[in-house]
Design a protein around this motif. Structure first.
Motif, PDB file in Angstrom:
ATOM      1  N   ARG A  56      70.261 -40.297  25.880  1.00 27.29           N
ATOM      2  CA  ARG A  56      70.720 -40.308  24.485  1.00 27.29           C
ATOM      3  C   ARG A  56      72.032 -39.501  24.462  1.00 27.29           C
ATOM      4  O   ARG A  56      72.999 -39.946  25.052  1.00 27.29           O
ATOM      5  CB  ARG A  56      69.630 -39.752  23.563  1.00 27.29           C
ATOM      6  N   SER A  57      72.001 -38.311  23.823  1.00 27.63           N
ATOM      7  CA  SER A  57      73.245 -37.509  23.833  1.00 27.63           C
ATOM      8  C   SER A  57      73.302 -36.596  25.057  1.00 27.63           C
ATOM      9  O   SER A  57      74.144 -35.692  25.134  1.00 27.63           O
ATOM     10  CB  SER A  57      73.333 -36.654  22.568  1.00 27.63           C
ATOM     11  N   ASP A  58      72.415 -36.822  25.995  1.00 31.20           N
ATOM     12  CA  ASP A  58      72.335 -35.997  27.212  1.00 31.20           C
ATOM     13  C   ASP A  58      73.664 -36.051  27.986  1.00 31.20           C
ATOM     14  O   ASP A  58      74.305 -37.099  28.035  1.00 31.20           O
ATOM     15  CB  ASP A  58      71.183 -36.516  28.088  1.00 31.20           C
ATOM     16  N   GLY A  78      72.376 -45.767  22.439  1.00 33.77           N
ATOM     17  CA  GLY A  78      73.040 -45.350  21.211  1.00 33.77           C
ATOM     18  C   GLY A  78      74.464 -45.868  21.203  1.00 33.77           C
ATOM     19  O   GLY A  78      74.839 -46.695  22.051  1.00 33.77           O
ATOM     20  N   ALA A  79      75.247 -45.354  20.267  1.00 33.40           N
ATOM     21  CA  ALA A  79      76.603 -45.893  20.086  1.00 33.40           C
ATOM     22  C   ALA A  79      77.672 -45.058  20.791  1.00 33.40           C
ATOM     23  O   ALA A  79      78.398 -45.546  21.653  1.00 33.40           O
ATOM     24  CB  ALA A  79      76.898 -45.987  18.602  1.00 33.40           C
ATOM     25  N   GLY A  80      77.745 -43.759  20.425  1.00 36.02           N
ATOM     26  CA  GLY A  80      78.823 -42.915  20.954  1.00 36.02           C
ATOM     27  C   GLY A  80      78.561 -42.525  22.396  1.00 36.02           C
ATOM     28  O   GLY A  80      77.471 -42.082  22.737  1.00 36.02           O
ATOM     29  N   LYS A 271      69.140 -30.424  13.865  1.00 36.39           N
ATOM     30  CA  LYS A 271      69.620 -31.069  15.095  1.00 36.39           C
ATOM     31  C   LYS A 271      70.028 -32.486  14.728  1.00 36.39           C
ATOM     32  O   LYS A 271      69.615 -32.988  13.691  1.00 36.39           O
ATOM     33  CB  LYS A 271      68.589 -31.045  16.225  1.00 36.39           C
ATOM     34  N   LYS A 272      70.857 -33.103  15.590  1.00 37.24           N
ATOM     35  CA  LYS A 272      71.366 -34.437  15.224  1.00 37.24           C
ATOM     36  C   LYS A 272      70.191 -35.395  15.067  1.00 37.24           C
ATOM     37  O   LYS A 272      69.427 -35.616  15.998  1.00 37.24           O
ATOM     38  CB  LYS A 272      72.325 -34.925  16.302  1.00 37.24           C
ATOM     39  N   MET A 273      70.033 -35.913  13.846  1.00 40.53           N
ATOM     40  CA  MET A 273      68.842 -36.713  13.605  1.00 40.53           C
ATOM     41  C   MET A 273      69.120 -38.062  12.946  1.00 40.53           C
ATOM     42  O   MET A 273      68.193 -38.732  12.510  1.00 40.53           O
ATOM     43  CB  MET A 273      67.835 -35.911  12.793  1.00 40.53           C
TER      44      MET A 273
HETATM   45  C1  3PG Z   1      74.804 -42.321  18.596  1.00 41.55           C
HETATM   46  O1  3PG Z   1      75.934 -42.096  19.020  1.00 41.55           O
HETATM   47  O2  3PG Z   1      74.185 -43.362  18.871  1.00 41.55           O
HETATM   48  C2  3PG Z   1      74.141 -41.349  17.638  1.00 41.55           C
HETATM   49  O3  3PG Z   1      74.946 -40.232  17.446  1.00 41.55           O
HETATM   50  C3  3PG Z   1      72.726 -40.967  18.037  1.00 41.55           C
HETATM   51  O4  3PG Z   1      72.654 -40.034  19.046  1.00 41.55           O
HETATM   52  P1  3PG Z   1      71.228 -39.522  19.605  1.00 41.55           P
HETATM   53  O5  3PG Z   1      70.636 -40.643  20.361  1.00 41.55           O
HETATM   54  O6  3PG Z   1      71.536 -38.355  20.446  1.00 41.55           O
HETATM   55  O7  3PG Z   1      70.379 -39.162  18.425  1.00 41.55           O
END
Ligand code: 3PG
Length: 307
Positions: A56-58, A78-80, A271-273
């Motif tokens: 994920r954001s790892d 995910g996207a970013g 936390k990013k949710m």
């Molecule tokens: C993304 O870029 O997909 C979101 O920011 C989600 O990131 P996460 O999977 O770490 O919650």
């Protein structure tokens, strides 16, 4: 048997893990789970003999990639993908992918949810305000921005967007008004919802000049990345304007100062949710394992981001 490591400090919902395992099993792949790991070194060590990685954001650093002797593909569920060292991946011949669109709805719903929470003073019983009739500017009209725009329309908001990579027609077919500059967007809209990625160009790009253009009742909504907002500018705008609000999915580094000095005008998730729903986890997790299998079995590089 190909090995897939799912390394997630912030774990997927159990239903998502179950589905990833089912799909992998059917294809004859073995899934190893590394959840809530305490140190980056645990991640680095776990990658040693795996063929594929789902994160994920790892932080997929150069060290992680170099340690993966058999590593062929990394999918950011995910996207970013600012958490992947693309240069290191390319150098090692590792294909890096994301899963665009799979968690967008969850992120968009959180953006609207935080807007309502803020407009109603955190549900503290005092008179708040409504979203209806207010203007919202979607800064980057991609998968998430499009859904935020659509939801905002449902609330009776006037929706504007700016996206340098899209034509006016592509935006306006959705009944959203396309503006031709980022300055126009900020000077037109009471709410700005950020959907830009964190890149060299965008980091710190949301600055005092832009924020000070916003009309009265300015609220900045950030479900993108904390790094795109210049924190010096944030402190300055809070200080200069008592109508400015900042709500963000992940707190800025200056969170303590802002929260204490400008209580009621900010909200930060612990936390990013944004993507933290069972649906989003299932969608992106399933997409990730399927992309891995399709790449290893058929060489399918759709969604590769290190071309
Ligand atoms: C993304 O870029 O997909 C979101 O920011 C989600 O990131 P996460 O999977 O770490 O919650």
């Amino acid at each position: 048997m190909a090995k897939v490591l799912v390394a997630t400090v912030k774990p997927f919902a159990p239903a998502a893990v179950e589905q990833i395992k089912l799909i992998a099993d059917k294809a004859g792949y073995d899934v190893q789970l590394l959840e809530k790991y305490a140190n980056q070194s645990d991640f680095v060590n776990a990658v040693a003999d795996v063929d594929a990685l789902i994160v994920r954001s790892d932080k997929v650093t150069r060290e992680v990639i170099e340690k993966g002797n058999n590593l062929k593909v990394v999918v950011r569920a995910g996207a970013g993908y600012d958490n992947l060292d693309l240069e290191a991946a390319t150098e090692k011949g590792v294909v890096a992918m994301n899963t665009p669109g799979q968690n967008s709805n969850a992120v968009a719903e959180l953006a609207i949810g935080m807007m309502i929470f803020n407009a109603r003073n955190g549900f503290n019983g005092k008179a708040g305000k409504e979203l209806k009739g207010k203007s919202i500017g979607i800064h980057a009209y991609g998968n998430v921005g499009r859904i935020v725009g659509n939801l905002a329309k449902g609330f009776g908001m006037k929706v504007y967007a700016f996206d340098p990579f899209l034509s006016k027609e592509a935006i306006e077919k959705d009944g959203v008004i396309a503006l031709s500059s980022v300055e126009d967007l900020y000077s037109t809209c009471q709410y700005i919802s950020l959907h830009i990625p964190a890149t060299e160009k965008t980091i710190n790009s949301i600055n005092f000049d832009l924020l000070s253009k916003m009309p009265k009742g300015a609220t900045l909504v950030n479900t993108a990345r904390k790094e795109v907002v210049c924190e010096e500018s944030l402190l300055k705008i809070f200080d200069k304007r008592d109508d400015f609000n900042y709500i963000s999915d992940i707190a800025p580094d200056c969170k303590d100062v802002i929260s204490e000095k400008y209580e009621g005008r900010c909200f930060f998730t612990p936390k990013k949710m944004g993507a933290q729903t069972a649906e989003a986890n299932i969608n992106s997790g399933v997409a990730a394992i399927n992309q891995i299998i399709n790449y290893i079995e058929k060489g399918d590089k759709t969604f590769q981001v290190n071309k």
